[in-house]
Design an enzyme around this catalytic site. Structure first.
Site, PDB file in Angstrom:
ATOM      1  N   ASP A  42      -9.183   3.883  -1.869  1.00  0.00           N
ATOM      2  CA  ASP A  42     -10.081   4.396  -0.837  1.00  0.00           C
ATOM      3  C   ASP A  42     -11.351   4.973  -1.457  1.00  0.00           C
ATOM      4  OD1 ASP A  42      -8.064   3.666   0.829  1.00  0.00           O
ATOM      5  OD2 ASP A  42      -7.383   5.696   1.273  1.00  0.00           O
TER       6      ASP A  42
ATOM      7  N   GLU B 173       2.622   5.040  -4.132  1.00  0.00           N
ATOM      8  CA  GLU B 173       2.550   5.944  -5.288  1.00  0.00           C
ATOM      9  C   GLU B 173       3.828   6.793  -5.500  1.00  0.00           C
ATOM     10  OE1 GLU B 173      -0.923   4.307  -4.170  1.00  0.00           O
ATOM     11  OE2 GLU B 173       0.098   5.760  -2.899  1.00  0.00           O
TER      12      GLU B 173
ATOM     13  N   ASP C 297       0.851  -1.198   0.000  1.00  0.00           N
ATOM     14  CA  ASP C 297       0.000   0.000   0.000  1.00  0.00           C
ATOM     15  C   ASP C 297       0.887   1.248   0.000  1.00  0.00           C
ATOM     16  OD1 ASP C 297      -2.276   1.561   0.176  1.00  0.00           O
ATOM     17  OD2 ASP C 297      -2.590   1.231   2.315  1.00  0.00           O
TER      18      ASP C 297
END
Length: 914
Positions: A556, A436, A433
């Protein structure tokens, strides 16, 4: 092996810069000054800028053009600086053919421009010399699929500057475009004219619409209906730099802030062909273990397993978010809430049941002198740097450094840390997670003296470091501002500063969007080496080629009807991107989620390729048993999913072998039916199983589009919709029910289901065979792949896999079914049998006079065989009500691993009765 060198006559070109005039346009284009064919069949040419200006920086004077038909259906056009190496997606991360290197200090050759076009088997490239432009067209129908010639004021000439590249193509107004992600497309899967699409990986919630999100996939598919035939092709601009792509309906323009033009054109011509050709370049999707197709829940409590079992809701995987960690630090355990001894007892229990356990891992490594992972990382010098020091950021553990996965030493260190953690806790996969990469701060930061900064005590997301903007280099503030985060945020906003650098001096400016991709590759290598099993990795950030290593969830989202609707478009896009194992957080990540919405969401989410319920730590509990109606919906929808696991696993195999998406838009199977080109509220699993969910509040009916043919309801196979020319039908959809229909000409392999995939996998098989309703003649096919699903490879020929082609026909009063088995030994060793066959759409009653197995009558030999018949009524447009029959044969006990041939003569009928 060195690339072949082109043959030119050479000369020294002396430039007089005073001859170049300034212009008010961004760029004035290039002139083709030479082109010649190389030994390997490629073409190399050189371009010279026509006029230099300083808008967005100075133009690069000489460019090198490389053109090659790499396959019969793939054409590459590569344009870069002729003298200086520029950033490209690393060839070791995404293996592909390398063009010859730039000439650097060599003189630039010139040969007569005599070639007018470069032809291939299907794609032909033509060009103009001054100003230079190129077009790509099909040989088969002459259709131009890409054309950079400026025909009107919609776009200008090609621009190539150090930090700004621009190129455009004209498009027919009736083209249907898909792709260019990742973003949440409010209007559905089809790209909308007069929209811009920004590609730059960001930690931006998926709630934000038409905004650059976690992944970067600069590919689009173009579907056109020409002369009564559909034609699809795709265009990839392989570039990892930030970019805006403007789609105006009649044109599409790329505005890129670095790198090169590296175009790949995939000829198709069907949507499925396009994805197959694309994944042959970027890598086939990763094989997934069988259990990964089961349902999963992210949980912090042990009673979840018991509660799911008590509610009779299937559950295969328990996931843990960062609450299992000690102070949010990777590869640690919280000694209070997750003491190792207690956790190991729990894991031993669920592993014996056949369940799996996966935990989250974020790339940020806590800066903490007493933290062993940090100590080893510093000793191995694995972090991204800024001015010679590790770049400081803040995420959940507080101050962190980010590993540089472009560095081979980092990959070795990461593998060792995963090995150490696996010895501590026997995990079955990793959930990567925040890659990015996400940062709670922006700019150049230091740890404040005398101030306690977040170190895992709470969920704070406010920056507590002392930070200042970085503006000292040309990479921190490029002249062209892409629409980052939807508000033209600076490139370093809440991520790594773009002037930070990786291994071998690679700038974050260039490599930013491949961070999650490089981490997935390293994680895949690590898991494979740790236990030798087929890795399962779930990654939030993705890039071109990520599907070869990881699954993806869409980040999300919110517990809203709009997020539910958007989840379908995003899922379908990722199939086009070569990442077929994809799904969204069921019932939404952010609170609250109304009960009705959660009902409808599990009815969709049960058919996502990746099916998982996950909510924010501080949200109200969202396990499916929390509401009575939701539990009922889950039992219905997940119950069907678990019966379909053999079918889904075979689709997984097909994806791995050919790139075919698991979840597909309807136009993949029905490209001739143009009404489905913009459809985003229904989807297919494989080529023939259609999901038509309720996506709006308060609805107990759903309007579904049925392409031409016969469609059978999977929850009640006596219900059939016959669509002669394609039609919309209002279907009943009570709160706890979902409409799932199977198309004609299909053989669907199923099992009896269960509460765990391991258990479901041991049950007898059944086959559902669909013929066109009431047809006197018909033909159906299906397939089934089975293997020892934790082997690293998913393939035939290893002695631990079986593949079965299934066939059925009806005609001349007979029904026949047969199989052709490849490598049946594995299936035979498992004792798998086909216990039941259901045939739909038979004319008359379909009653059998006698059943034959491999030519021998069996109906009188055993009392185990049971045959039942039910009527199916349907309405055909302009023809009124008709009926066909469903025949169910039980007790067959056909060995999956052995060829079989079953047939029977149908009793004669008059008007459907004896």
């Amino acid at each position: 092996m060195a690339s072949p060198k082109p043959h030119f006559s050479v000369f020294v070109l002396i430039l007089c810069f005073s001859t170049f005039q300034c212009s008010n346009t961004i760029g004035n284009g290039y002139r083709l000054i030479s082109i010649d064919k190389s030994d390997d069949g490629s073409f190399i040419g050189y371009l010279q800028v026509k006029q230099i200006n300083q808008i967005y920086g100075s133009d690069i004077i000489f460019l090198r053009l490389f053109v090659k038909h790499e396959t019969d259906n793939r054409l590459r056009v590569h344009i870069t600086d002729a003298k200086n190496q520029r950033w490209e997606v690393p060839y070791n991360l995404l293996p592909r053919e390398q063009p010859p290197p730039p000439a650097f200090g060599e003189v630039i050759g010139k040969s007569p421009v005599t070639v007018q076009e470069i032809t291939g088997s299907e794609l032909i490239l033509s060009y103009t010399i001054d100003p230079f432009s190129f077009a790509v067209r099909r040989r088969s129908n002459g259709e131009t699929i890409f054309n950079t010639t400026s025909s009107d004021e919609a776009f200008g000439e090609m621009v190539f500057k150090d930090r700004y590249l621009e190129i455009s193509t004209s498009l027919p107004k009736d083209a249907s475009l898909y792709g260019l992600g990742e973003n949440s497309q409010a209007n559905g899967i089809k790209l909308m004219p007069n929209e811009s699409y920004t590609l730059f990986t960001e930690d931006v919630s998926a709630v934000h619409l038409n905004t650059d999100l976690y992944g970067s996939h600069p590919i689009y598919m173009d579907l056109r209906y020409i002369g009564g035939k559909p034609y699809a092709h795709s265009v990839l601009l392989l570039n990892s730099n930030g970019m805006d792509v403007f789609y105006r309906g009649s044109s599409l323009t790329y505005k890129v802030i670095g790198g090169v033009f590296d175009f790949y054109f995939f000829a198709g011509s069907s949507p499925l062909n396009v994805v197959e050709q694309y994944t042959s370049l970027i890598g086939r999707p990763a094989p997934m273990p069988y259990w990964s197709l089961g349902y999963r829940n992210v949980s912090v409590v042990e009673d979840v397993v018991d509660s799911y079992h008590k509610a009779k809701i299937p559950l295969d995987v328990i996931w843990n978010d960062a609450d299992y960690m000690d102070g949010y630090k990777d590869f640690t355990l919280n000694p209070v809430n997750f003491p190792r001894g207690k956790l190991l007892v729990f894991l031993d229990r669920i592993h014996k049941m056949g369940m799996k356990y996966i935990v989250i891992s974020d790339p940020g490594i806590g800066v903490n002198a007493s933290y062993c992972v940090y100590q080893r990382a510093m000793a191995n010098d694995v972090f991204i740097k800024y001015e010679g020091k590790p770049f400081l950021a803040q995420v959940w553990p507080g101050p962190v450094y980010f590993p540089d996965f472009l560095n081979p030493k980092t990959v070795s260190w990461w593998t060792d840390e995963i090995r150490r953690f696996h010895e501590l806790v026997p995990i079955d996969g990793l959930w990567i997670d925040m890659n990015e990469v996400s940062n709670f701060c922006s700019g150049l930061c230091t740890i404040p003296e005398g101030k306690r900064c977040l170190s895992g005590e709470g969920p704070g997301v406010m920056c507590c470091l002392d930070c200042k903007n970085i503006t000292k280099t040309r990479w921190d503030d490029p002249p062209y501002k892409i629409n980052a985060t939807g508000v033209k945020a600076s490139l370093g906003f809440k991520t790594i500063a773009t002037s930070a650098y990786h291994y071998n001096g690679v700038l974050e400016y260039d490599a930013h969007s491949i961070y999650g991709f490089s981490e997935a590759i390293a994680t895949h290598k690590a898991l494979l080496s740790v236990n030798g099993k087929r890795p399962f990795i779930l990654s939030r950030s993705t890039f071109v080629g990520s599907g070869q290593y990881a699954a993806h969830w869409t980040g999300d989202n919110q517990g809203t009807w709009q997020s539910l609707q958007v989840s379908i478009s995003t899922m379908l896009n990722f199939g086009i991107f070569g990442v077929p194992m994809v799904g969204s957080d069921i019932c939404g990540f952010f609170p609250p989620t109304p009960e009705e919405l959660c009902n409808r969401w599990i009815e969709v989410g049960a058919f996502y390729p990746f099916s998982r319920d996950h909510a924010d730590y501080y949200a109200p509990r969202k396990e499916l048993y929390q509401w009575g109606t939701v539990a009922e919906s889950a039992r219905n929808a997940l119950g069907m999913r678990y019966k379909l696991l053999p079918f889904l696993y075979t689709l997984n195999y097909e994806a791995h072998m050919t790139g075919a998406p698991i979840a597909r838009p309807l136009f993949f199977s029905f490209p001739d039916y143009t009404e489905c080109y913009g459809l985003s509220r229904q989807f297919l699993l494989g080529s023939s199983l259609m999901i038509s969910p309720v996506l709006e509040q308060g609805k107990t009916q759903v309007e579904a589009l049925f392409p031409p043919g016969s469609w059978y309801h999977m929850f009640d196979m006596t219900q059939v919709v016959v669509s002669k020319n394609g039609k919309r039908v209002i279907l009943p959809a009570p709160l706890t029910a979902v409409n799932v229909h199977l198309y004609q000409n299909t053989i669907l392999p199923m099992q009896q289901g269960g509460l765990i995939s391991k258990e479901a996998r041991t049950t007898p098989f059944s086959l559902v065979v669909t013929f066109p309703a009431g047809a006197s003649e018909g033909y159906a096919t299906g397939k089934l792949f089975l293997d020892e699903d934790e082997l690293p490879e998913m393939k035939l020929g290893n002695g631990q896999s079986t593949y079965v082609d299934l066939y059925a026909s009806v005609g001349n009063g007979s029904v026949k079914m047969w199989s052709q088995v490849k490598e049946g030994k594995f299936a035979l060793s498992k004792g798998w049998v086909i216990e039941k066959v259901t045939i739909l759409g038979l004319q008359g009653t379909g009653q059998a006079s006698e059943i034959y197995l491999d030519g021998n009558p069996i109906s009188n030999e055993t009392e185990k065989i049971e045959v039942s018949f039910e009527e199916q009524k349907y309405v055909v447009e302009n023809e009124g009500e008709s009926k066909s029959f469903m025949v169910e044969v039980k007790g067959l006990e056909l060995l999956v691993g052995k060829n079989f041939n079953v047939s029977w003569k149908m009793a004669s009928t008059i008007n459907g009765t004896h």
